[in-house]
Design an enzyme around this catalytic site. Structure first.
Site, PDB file in Angstrom:
ATOM      1  N   THR A  13       0.985  -1.225  -0.050  1.00 36.03           N
ATOM      2  CA  THR A  13      -0.042   0.059  -0.245  1.00 36.03           C
ATOM      3  C   THR A  13       0.955   1.670   0.033  1.00 36.03           C
ATOM      4  O   THR A  13       0.791   2.082  -0.295  1.00 36.03           O
ATOM      5  CB  THR A  13      -0.885  -0.407   0.839  1.00 36.03           C
ATOM      6  OG1 THR A  13      -1.548  -1.169   1.207  1.00 36.03           O
ATOM      7  CG2 THR A  13      -2.023   1.050   1.291  1.00 36.03           C
ATOM      8  N   ASP A  58       1.789  -5.923  -4.905  1.00 32.54           N
ATOM      9  CA  ASP A  58       0.810  -6.886  -3.613  1.00 32.54           C
ATOM     10  C   ASP A  58       1.402  -7.832  -3.210  1.00 32.54           C
ATOM     11  O   ASP A  58       1.510  -8.628  -3.758  1.00 32.54           O
ATOM     12  CB  ASP A  58      -0.563  -6.113  -3.704  1.00 32.54           C
ATOM     13  CG  ASP A  58      -2.094  -6.543  -3.199  1.00 32.54           C
ATOM     14  OD1 ASP A  58      -1.164  -7.155  -2.022  1.00 32.54           O
ATOM     15  OD2 ASP A  58      -2.359  -5.591  -3.003  1.00 32.54           O
ATOM     16  N   SER A  59       1.956  -7.854  -1.775  1.00 30.30           N
ATOM     17  CA  SER A  59       1.846  -8.772  -1.051  1.00 30.30           C
ATOM     18  C   SER A  59       1.335 -10.034  -1.098  1.00 30.30           C
ATOM     19  O   SER A  59       2.077 -10.902  -0.435  1.00 30.30           O
ATOM     20  CB  SER A  59       2.542  -8.351   0.535  1.00 30.30           C
ATOM     21  OG  SER A  59       1.531  -8.164   0.950  1.00 30.30           O
ATOM     22  N   THR A  90       1.393  -5.480   4.146  1.00 30.00           N
ATOM     23  CA  THR A  90       1.588  -5.435   5.024  1.00 30.00           C
ATOM     24  C   THR A  90       0.372  -6.974   5.595  1.00 30.00           C
ATOM     25  O   THR A  90       1.065  -7.671   6.181  1.00 30.00           O
ATOM     26  CB  THR A  90       0.398  -4.681   5.986  1.00 30.00           C
ATOM     27  OG1 THR A  90      -1.107  -4.422   5.051  1.00 30.00           O
ATOM     28  CG2 THR A  90       0.842  -3.287   6.336  1.00 30.00           C
ATOM     29  N   ASP A  91      -0.004  -7.343   3.921  1.00 24.73           N
ATOM     30  CA  ASP A  91      -0.972  -8.484   4.658  1.00 24.73           C
ATOM     31  C   ASP A  91       0.092  -9.732   4.580  1.00 24.73           C
ATOM     32  O   ASP A  91      -0.428 -10.044   5.400  1.00 24.73           O
ATOM     33  CB  ASP A  91      -1.788  -8.881   2.844  1.00 24.73           C
ATOM     34  CG  ASP A  91      -3.546  -8.074   2.373  1.00 24.73           C
ATOM     35  OD1 ASP A  91      -2.725  -7.163   3.784  1.00 24.73           O
ATOM     36  OD2 ASP A  91      -3.628  -7.677   1.745  1.00 24.73           O
ATOM     37  N   THR A 161       2.911 -10.267  14.033  1.00 27.94           N
ATOM     38  CA  THR A 161       1.377 -10.782  13.047  1.00 27.94           C
ATOM     39  C   THR A 161       0.376  -9.976  12.937  1.00 27.94           C
ATOM     40  O   THR A 161       1.244  -8.939  13.796  1.00 27.94           O
ATOM     41  CB  THR A 161       0.885 -12.328  14.179  1.00 27.94           C
ATOM     42  OG1 THR A 161       0.191 -12.919  13.381  1.00 27.94           O
ATOM     43  CG2 THR A 161      -0.216 -11.385  15.259  1.00 27.94           C
ATOM     44  N   THR A 270      -0.006 -23.229  18.457  1.00 26.49           N
ATOM     45  CA  THR A 270      -1.602 -23.080  18.298  1.00 26.49           C
ATOM     46  C   THR A 270      -2.104 -21.423  17.606  1.00 26.49           C
ATOM     47  O   THR A 270      -1.917 -21.470  17.432  1.00 26.49           O
ATOM     48  CB  THR A 270      -1.856 -22.376  20.733  1.00 26.49           C
ATOM     49  OG1 THR A 270      -2.836 -22.206  20.955  1.00 26.49           O
ATOM     50  CG2 THR A 270      -1.020 -21.535  20.573  1.00 26.49           C
ATOM     51  N   CYS A 272      -4.205 -19.988  19.115  1.00 27.74           N
ATOM     52  CA  CYS A 272      -4.013 -19.034  19.866  1.00 27.74           C
ATOM     53  C   CYS A 272      -3.655 -17.518  20.071  1.00 27.74           C
ATOM     54  O   CYS A 272      -2.336 -17.989  19.003  1.00 27.74           O
ATOM     55  CB  CYS A 272      -4.712 -19.035  20.960  1.00 27.74           C
ATOM     56  SG  CYS A 272      -6.031 -20.265  21.856  1.00 27.74           S
TER      57      CYS A 272
HETATM   58  N1  ASP Z   1      -2.804  -5.786   0.072  1.00 27.39           N
HETATM   59  C1  ASP Z   1      -1.740  -4.631   0.815  1.00 27.39           C
HETATM   60  C2  ASP Z   1      -0.463  -5.937   0.840  1.00 27.39           C
HETATM   61  O1  ASP Z   1       0.090  -6.203   1.613  1.00 27.39           O
HETATM   62  C3  ASP Z   1      -2.220  -4.290   1.768  1.00 27.39           C
HETATM   63  C4  ASP Z   1      -0.909  -3.280   2.409  1.00 27.39           C
HETATM   64  O2  ASP Z   1       0.412  -3.498   1.550  1.00 27.39           O
HETATM   65  O3  ASP Z   1      -1.438  -2.895   3.933  1.00 27.39           O
HETATM   66  O4  ASP Z   1       0.684  -5.215  -0.012  1.00 27.39           O
END
Ligand code: ASP
Length: 335
Positions: A13, A58-59, A90-91, A161, A270, A272
């Protein structure tokens, strides 16, 4: 002053634009903007050298090959730079930061993985702050680990995570304290930082075939049996609570036994967010271990999966890999 911090833009992103299909990466736009931030930092940011993956992704599209490409790119530049920043979506950021910690043993330089929830071209973006914080951490000499910086925390990369699909403090490491707070000052908890224990190596070459599977009530053992067919070499079972599973299901246990007998390394973590697998706390957990699975203790599913892939890509026999999955290799596990 030379270009002390190497910045690798892989996508995400932070460098995206809005398209009719939603946000998507755009090549070439981010570098000049980041150079401008550094040039206008009044000397507060170390000079950077910038490289963008071709194309930025995009990740959600990231693959183990991308982890290896990133690791190789950093390793090749290790001698010429004091620190490294990896800009990433972030993904799957926590998978990549975990993988890098296993792919770059003994790296001995800060590797800070970061990104943002809002593109940097937008006025309220969190990308600028995350980038600035990451470059500052990468220029330090007291955080020689693979870390993940996001919002107000610096986390160990293989403990992190993604906790929040939209919040700006999207990451946490619930089983390990942050290595630093990113507030008015950057306050590093030096006693938590793990010094490199070996000389730098690149373990990237080929990675093993692995899969992860989350247990749920009604889970069909045939899914497990199908999953464990060749070429699978390693499986992470995200089990219930302290590492428990449907022990009354003979087919489920038989599928684990068959897989383990054929050399598939089966690791139980786990599902959890907090706590650890506690081997033999419950009969329903012991049954999986008796069938040939090994406990992954408090590893995150991301750390377990990437560690398994990296270990199985080396010339190690399944028994050695199973042993190493129960041991701390890069700060990812506490027994
Ligand atoms: N879909 C995006 C990615 O992982 C989400 C992000 O970067 O926040 O590349």
């Amino acid at each position: 002053m030379g270009e002390r911090v190497f910045v690798l833009h892989t996508g995400g992103t932070i460098g995206m634009v809005e398209t009719p299909q939603g946000h998507a990466p755009v090549a070439g736009a981010l570098g000049p903007y980041l150079d401008w931030i550094v040039a206008n930092s009044g000397g507060e940011l170390a000079p950077i050298s910038f490289l963008e993956l071709d194309p930025p992704i995009d990740s959600a599209n990231a693959t183990p090959d991308d982890w290896c490409t990133i690791a190789r790119t950093l390793f090749e530049r290790r001698e010429d730079h004091d620190g490294f920043v990896v800009l990433h979506g972030t993904d799957t950021m926590a998978y990549t930061s975990s993988a890098l910690s296993f792919l770059l043993p003994g790296f001995g330089r800060p590797v800070v993985v970061t990104g943002s929830q809002i593109p940097v071209a937008r006025i309220r973006s969190d990308g600028r702050q995350n980038f600035v914080g990451a470059v500052q951490v990468a220029a330090r000499s007291d955080v020689d680990e693979v870390t993940l910086l996001f919002g107000e925390v610096l986390l160990r990369g293989n403990r992190a995570t993604k906790m929040d699909a939209s919040g700006l403090d999207a990451f946490d490491s619930p089983r390990f304290p942050p290595l630093a707070d990113i507030g008015i000052e950057i306050v590093v908890r030096r006693e938590l930082v793990r010094p490199p224990e070996e000389s730098p190596r690149l373990t990237a070459g080929r990675l093993g075939h692995v899969a992860a599977m989350r247990l749920f009530p009604g889970f069909s053992a045939s899914i497990l049996a199908n999953l464990c067919r060749p070429p699978l070499q390693g499986l992470v079972i995200e089990a219930y609570g302290a590492g428990n599973g449907p022990a009354n299901d003979r087919d489920f246990l038989a599928a684990i036994e068959t897989a383990a007998g054929q050399g598939v390394v089966v690791v139980v973590v786990t599902q959890c967010v907090r706590g650890s697998v506690q081997p033999r706390a419950y009969a329903t957990g012991s049954a999986m271990l008796n069938a040939g699975a090994v406990p992954g203790y408090d590893m995150t599913p991301e750390a377990a999966l990437t560690k398994l892939a990296v270990l199985l890509g080396q010339d190690l026999d399944p028994a050695t890999v199973a042993q190493m999955m129960q041991r701390d290799v890069a700060g990812e596990l506490t027994r």
